[in-house]
Motif scaffolding. Structure first.
Motif, PDB file in Angstrom:
ATOM      1  N   PRO A  47       0.572  -1.038   0.010  1.00  0.00           N
ATOM      2  CA  PRO A  47      -0.304  -0.165  -0.019  1.00  0.00           C
ATOM      3  C   PRO A  47       0.212   1.700  -0.095  1.00  0.00           C
ATOM      4  CG  PRO A  47      -0.868  -1.473   1.268  1.00  0.00           C
ATOM      5  CD  PRO A  47       0.397  -2.157   0.844  1.00  0.00           C
ATOM      6  N   ARG A  48       2.128   1.248   0.857  1.00  0.00           N
ATOM      7  CA  ARG A  48       2.626   2.463   0.419  1.00  0.00           C
ATOM      8  C   ARG A  48       3.820   2.842  -0.370  1.00  0.00           C
ATOM      9  NH1 ARG A  48       6.744   2.674   5.826  1.00  0.00           N
ATOM     10  NH2 ARG A  48       7.531   4.517   4.765  1.00  0.00           N
ATOM     11  N   ALA A  49       4.326   1.482  -1.121  1.00  0.00           N
ATOM     12  CA  ALA A  49       4.933   1.753  -2.003  1.00  0.00           C
ATOM     13  C   ALA A  49       4.343   1.699  -3.445  1.00  0.00           C
ATOM     14  CB  ALA A  49       5.767   0.534  -2.963  1.00  0.00           C
ATOM     15  N   GLY A  50       2.666   1.186  -3.532  1.00  0.00           N
ATOM     16  CA  GLY A  50       2.127   1.214  -5.059  1.00  0.00           C
ATOM     17  C   GLY A  50       3.394  -0.276  -5.805  1.00  0.00           C
ATOM     18  N   GLU A  51       2.650  -0.502  -7.012  1.00  0.00           N
ATOM     19  CA  GLU A  51       3.938  -1.338  -7.467  1.00  0.00           C
ATOM     20  C   GLU A  51       4.859  -0.902  -7.849  1.00  0.00           C
ATOM     21  OE1 GLU A  51       1.541  -4.751  -9.948  1.00  0.00           O
ATOM     22  OE2 GLU A  51       3.195  -3.022 -11.394  1.00  0.00           O
ATOM     23  N   LEU A  52       5.350  -1.827  -7.173  1.00  0.00           N
ATOM     24  CA  LEU A  52       7.765  -2.102  -7.593  1.00  0.00           C
ATOM     25  C   LEU A  52       8.003  -2.910  -9.037  1.00  0.00           C
ATOM     26  CD1 LEU A  52       8.782  -0.679  -4.486  1.00  0.00           C
ATOM     27  CD2 LEU A  52       7.929   1.030  -6.414  1.00  0.00           C
ATOM     28  N   ARG A  53       8.916  -2.142  -9.923  1.00  0.00           N
ATOM     29  CA  ARG A  53       8.657  -3.407 -10.944  1.00  0.00           C
ATOM     30  C   ARG A  53      10.499  -2.916 -11.291  1.00  0.00           C
ATOM     31  NH1 ARG A  53       5.597  -6.713 -14.204  1.00  0.00           N
ATOM     32  NH2 ARG A  53       3.186  -6.002 -12.839  1.00  0.00           N
ATOM     33  N   GLY A  54      10.948  -4.434 -10.916  1.00  0.00           N
ATOM     34  CA  GLY A  54      13.037  -4.051 -10.849  1.00  0.00           C
ATOM     35  C   GLY A  54      13.223  -3.636  -9.351  1.00  0.00           C
ATOM     36  N   ILE A  55      14.676  -4.607  -9.991  1.00  0.00           N
ATOM     37  CA  ILE A  55      15.454  -4.351  -7.833  1.00  0.00           C
ATOM     38  C   ILE A  55      15.716  -2.437  -8.372  1.00  0.00           C
ATOM     39  CG2 ILE A  55      17.497  -4.542  -9.607  1.00  0.00           C
ATOM     40  CD1 ILE A  55      16.477  -4.945  -5.720  1.00  0.00           C
ATOM     41  N   ASP A  56      15.508  -1.797  -9.320  1.00  0.00           N
ATOM     42  CA  ASP A  56      15.982  -0.734  -8.969  1.00  0.00           C
ATOM     43  C   ASP A  56      15.104   0.683  -8.698  1.00  0.00           C
ATOM     44  OD1 ASP A  56      18.724  -0.896 -10.599  1.00  0.00           O
ATOM     45  OD2 ASP A  56      18.192  -0.518 -12.215  1.00  0.00           O
ATOM     46  N   GLU A  57      14.189  -0.091  -9.163  1.00  0.00           N
ATOM     47  CA  GLU A  57      12.400   0.808  -8.698  1.00  0.00           C
ATOM     48  C   GLU A  57      12.320   0.321  -6.543  1.00  0.00           C
ATOM     49  OE1 GLU A  57       8.893   0.768 -10.111  1.00  0.00           O
ATOM     50  OE2 GLU A  57       9.868   1.446 -12.369  1.00  0.00           O
ATOM     51  N   VAL A  58      13.075  -0.226  -7.075  1.00  0.00           N
ATOM     52  CA  VAL A  58      12.661  -1.003  -4.956  1.00  0.00           C
ATOM     53  C   VAL A  58      13.549  -0.770  -4.414  1.00  0.00           C
ATOM     54  CG1 VAL A  58      13.086  -2.905  -3.823  1.00  0.00           C
ATOM     55  CG2 VAL A  58      11.543  -3.037  -5.413  1.00  0.00           C
ATOM     56  N   ILE A  59      15.622  -0.413  -5.340  1.00  0.00           N
ATOM     57  CA  ILE A  59      15.710   0.790  -4.416  1.00  0.00           C
ATOM     58  C   ILE A  59      15.617   2.074  -4.198  1.00  0.00           C
ATOM     59  CG2 ILE A  59      18.851   1.063  -3.886  1.00  0.00           C
ATOM     60  CD1 ILE A  59      19.501  -2.147  -5.299  1.00  0.00           C
ATOM     61  N   GLY A  60      15.549   2.286  -5.291  1.00  0.00           N
ATOM     62  CA  GLY A  60      14.923   3.780  -5.432  1.00  0.00           C
ATOM     63  C   GLY A  60      13.901   4.375  -4.826  1.00  0.00           C
ATOM     64  N   TYR A  61      12.915   3.355  -4.130  1.00  0.00           N
ATOM     65  CA  TYR A  61      11.904   3.654  -2.902  1.00  0.00           C
ATOM     66  C   TYR A  61      12.342   3.635  -2.192  1.00  0.00           C
ATOM     67  CZ  TYR A  61       7.998   2.381   0.458  1.00  0.00           C
ATOM     68  OH  TYR A  61       7.599   3.185   0.938  1.00  0.00           O
TER      69      TYR A  61
END
Length: 137
Positions: A45-59
């Motif tokens: 719910p906080r992050a929404g949908e993240l795709r790929g390791i770079d998006e996860v790390i950025g978040y």
């Protein structure tokens, strides 16, 4: 295949949850590739949908709150291995606190993941984080 292989796989996948908790509690965002596959899809719910390791790390970098720490405790792990893929789930109790103070927020989470065997070991390819409850202290 050795009869020990499925047990070893379950242990390695269970350790992903523990390593994830330590990674978050220690703020080692750039090490997320040791937990997640490069093509991970994470939903919360906080992050929404993240795709790929770079998006996860950025978040993870963006979501950091100055001076706030967490302590994750993961329990009730369940791992079902099917070849090179596994369904895994756990509950997590998370305390949010500041240095020298008692927690100001506590949350109960449900983690549901798909893990895949990679050349570097097991990694989460899909992860869903669902808050179950929150208590402000």
């Amino acid at each position: 295949m050795s009869t020990d292989a499925p047990i070893a796989d379950r242990i390695e996948i269970a350790e992903l949850f523990t390593r994830l908790a330590h990674l978050i509690d220690e703020g080692r965002w750039d090490d997320a590739g040791t937990i997640y596959a490069d093509d991970v899809v994470m939903r919360s719910p906080r992050a929404g949908e993240l795709r790929g390791i770079d998006e996860v790390i950025g978040y993870l970098h963006r979501a950091e709150v100055d001076g706030e720490h967490t302590q994750h405790m993961t329990t009730d792990l369940l791992v079902d291995v099917n070849g090179d893929e596994a369904a895994a789930s756990a509950n997590s109790l998370v305390h949010f606190y500041r240095d020298g103070r008692a927690p100001h927020l506590t949350s109960g989470l449900r983690l549901t993941c798909t893990a895949v065997r990679t050349p570097a070991g097991w990694r989460f390819r899909e992860a869903r984080i669902a808050p179950v409850w929150t208590r402000k202290d």
